[in-house]
Design an enzyme around this catalytic site. Sequence first.
Site, PDB file in Angstrom:
ATOM      1  N   GLU A  42       1.056  -1.475   0.111  1.00 41.82           N
ATOM      2  CA  GLU A  42      -0.051   0.116  -0.079  1.00 41.82           C
ATOM      3  C   GLU A  42       0.843   1.636  -0.086  1.00 41.82           C
ATOM      4  O   GLU A  42       1.740   1.324   1.050  1.00 41.82           O
ATOM      5  CB  GLU A  42      -1.039   0.032   1.007  1.00 41.82           C
ATOM      6  CG  GLU A  42      -1.769   1.321   1.573  1.00 41.82           C
ATOM      7  CD  GLU A  42      -1.896   1.595   2.715  1.00 41.82           C
ATOM      8  OE1 GLU A  42      -2.895   0.236   3.274  1.00 41.82           O
ATOM      9  OE2 GLU A  42      -2.468   2.675   2.934  1.00 41.82           O
ATOM     10  N   ARG A  46       0.712  10.444   0.794  1.00 43.33           N
ATOM     11  CA  ARG A  46       1.142  11.529   1.832  1.00 43.33           C
ATOM     12  C   ARG A  46       2.632  11.670   1.711  1.00 43.33           C
ATOM     13  O   ARG A  46       3.032  12.434   2.259  1.00 43.33           O
ATOM     14  CB  ARG A  46       2.125  10.257   3.365  1.00 43.33           C
ATOM     15  CG  ARG A  46       0.030   9.930   3.839  1.00 43.33           C
ATOM     16  CD  ARG A  46       0.581   9.351   5.331  1.00 43.33           C
ATOM     17  NE  ARG A  46      -0.531   8.284   5.301  1.00 43.33           N
ATOM     18  CZ  ARG A  46      -0.516   6.737   6.278  1.00 43.33           C
ATOM     19  NH1 ARG A  46       0.761   6.864   7.608  1.00 43.33           N
ATOM     20  NH2 ARG A  46      -0.958   6.604   6.308  1.00 43.33           N
ATOM     21  N   THR A  70      -3.911   5.918   1.884  1.00 46.61           N
ATOM     22  CA  THR A  70      -5.298   7.339   2.996  1.00 46.61           C
ATOM     23  C   THR A  70      -5.190   7.550   1.723  1.00 46.61           C
ATOM     24  O   THR A  70      -5.056   9.090   1.503  1.00 46.61           O
ATOM     25  CB  THR A  70      -3.196   7.887   2.993  1.00 46.61           C
ATOM     26  OG1 THR A  70      -2.447   6.838   3.160  1.00 46.61           O
ATOM     27  CG2 THR A  70      -3.243   9.049   4.422  1.00 46.61           C
ATOM     28  N   LYS A 130     -10.567  -2.475   7.079  1.00 40.30           N
ATOM     29  CA  LYS A 130      -8.645  -2.132   7.631  1.00 40.30           C
ATOM     30  C   LYS A 130      -9.312  -1.516   8.791  1.00 40.30           C
ATOM     31  O   LYS A 130      -9.955  -1.312   9.360  1.00 40.30           O
ATOM     32  CB  LYS A 130      -8.661  -1.416   7.261  1.00 40.30           C
ATOM     33  CG  LYS A 130      -7.154  -0.623   7.074  1.00 40.30           C
ATOM     34  CD  LYS A 130      -6.564   0.372   6.823  1.00 40.30           C
ATOM     35  CE  LYS A 130      -5.484   1.293   7.305  1.00 40.30           C
ATOM     36  NZ  LYS A 130      -3.923   1.427   6.127  1.00 40.30           N
TER      37      LYS A 130
HETATM   38  C1  3PG Z   1      -1.326   3.065   8.297  1.00 35.66           C
HETATM   39  O1  3PG Z   1      -0.865   4.069   7.651  1.00 35.66           O
HETATM   40  O2  3PG Z   1      -1.562   2.777   7.580  1.00 35.66           O
HETATM   41  C2  3PG Z   1      -0.416   2.706   9.069  1.00 35.66           C
HETATM   42  O3  3PG Z   1      -0.300   4.459   9.755  1.00 35.66           O
HETATM   43  C3  3PG Z   1       0.298   2.032   9.677  1.00 35.66           C
HETATM   44  O4  3PG Z   1       0.789   1.592  10.653  1.00 35.66           O
HETATM   45  P1  3PG Z   1       2.349   1.524  11.836  1.00 35.66           P
HETATM   46  O5  3PG Z   1       3.115   2.824  11.005  1.00 35.66           O
HETATM   47  O6  3PG Z   1       2.227   1.124  13.255  1.00 35.66           O
HETATM   48  O7  3PG Z   1       2.742   0.059  11.159  1.00 35.66           O
END
Ligand code: 3PG
Length: 218
Positions: A42, A46, A70, A130
């Site tokens: 994924e 960002r 995101t 999710k």
């Molecule tokens: C995401 O963007 O899905 C999460 O911020 C990932 O979370 P993590 O950095 O705790 O793995």
Amino acid sequence: MAEGIAGILGISKVIPVVTLTDVAHAVPLADALLAGGIGIMELTLRTSGALAAIERLARDRPEFCVGGGTCRTANDLQRVTDAGAAFAVSPGATAALLAAARRLSVPWLPGAATLSEMMNLSDEGYSCQKLFPAALCGGIELLKAVAPVLPALRFCPTGGVSPDNLAAFLAQPNVSCVGGSWIAPAELLQRAAWSDITRIAASAAGQAAVSSVRKSCA
Ligand code: 3PG
């Protein structure tokens, strides 16, 4: 597309969540993950180069499954679809996102953190969700509590998943896979440390494989 996402989540028990700052890193990163046995990631929206990175991967590594993450707005969903993403991920779900997902053909993984959010998404046909931010919204105990009341739902917990709790998350019957940034963290990406990323990916894939065997024998 509510139904297509289940097949996408079946590609790997571990989905790297990646924030890329350098578009030139997209292909070497995909190759590093593939070398470690992970054929999916994924890519979060960002950074300014995220869409270009998705486009590049869709063109140069069609065998690798890249998703756009995101996605906060209908426009984000449209943009990742146009860039050629194989799937889209959102941290939550809004009416606008649901309407856009109905209109677009891209398989979409919407986020949920509470029972009502899960039930609303289920009503819309989304049985794969999710769970985000997984560790903060209740983690494994929440998944255990949800299982008997919403037995048709399957989750991809993300947010706070790590090598230390990966096996425990994957052991839950309602967890189909997990997501996390620890496989390709910013520090390794900055150094273009591809062999380190391959090593972490292989270790995560190995842990996940052991978990799968345990789960199927349980
Ligand atoms: C995401 O963007 O899905 C999460 O911020 C990932 O979370 P993590 O950095 O705790 O793995």
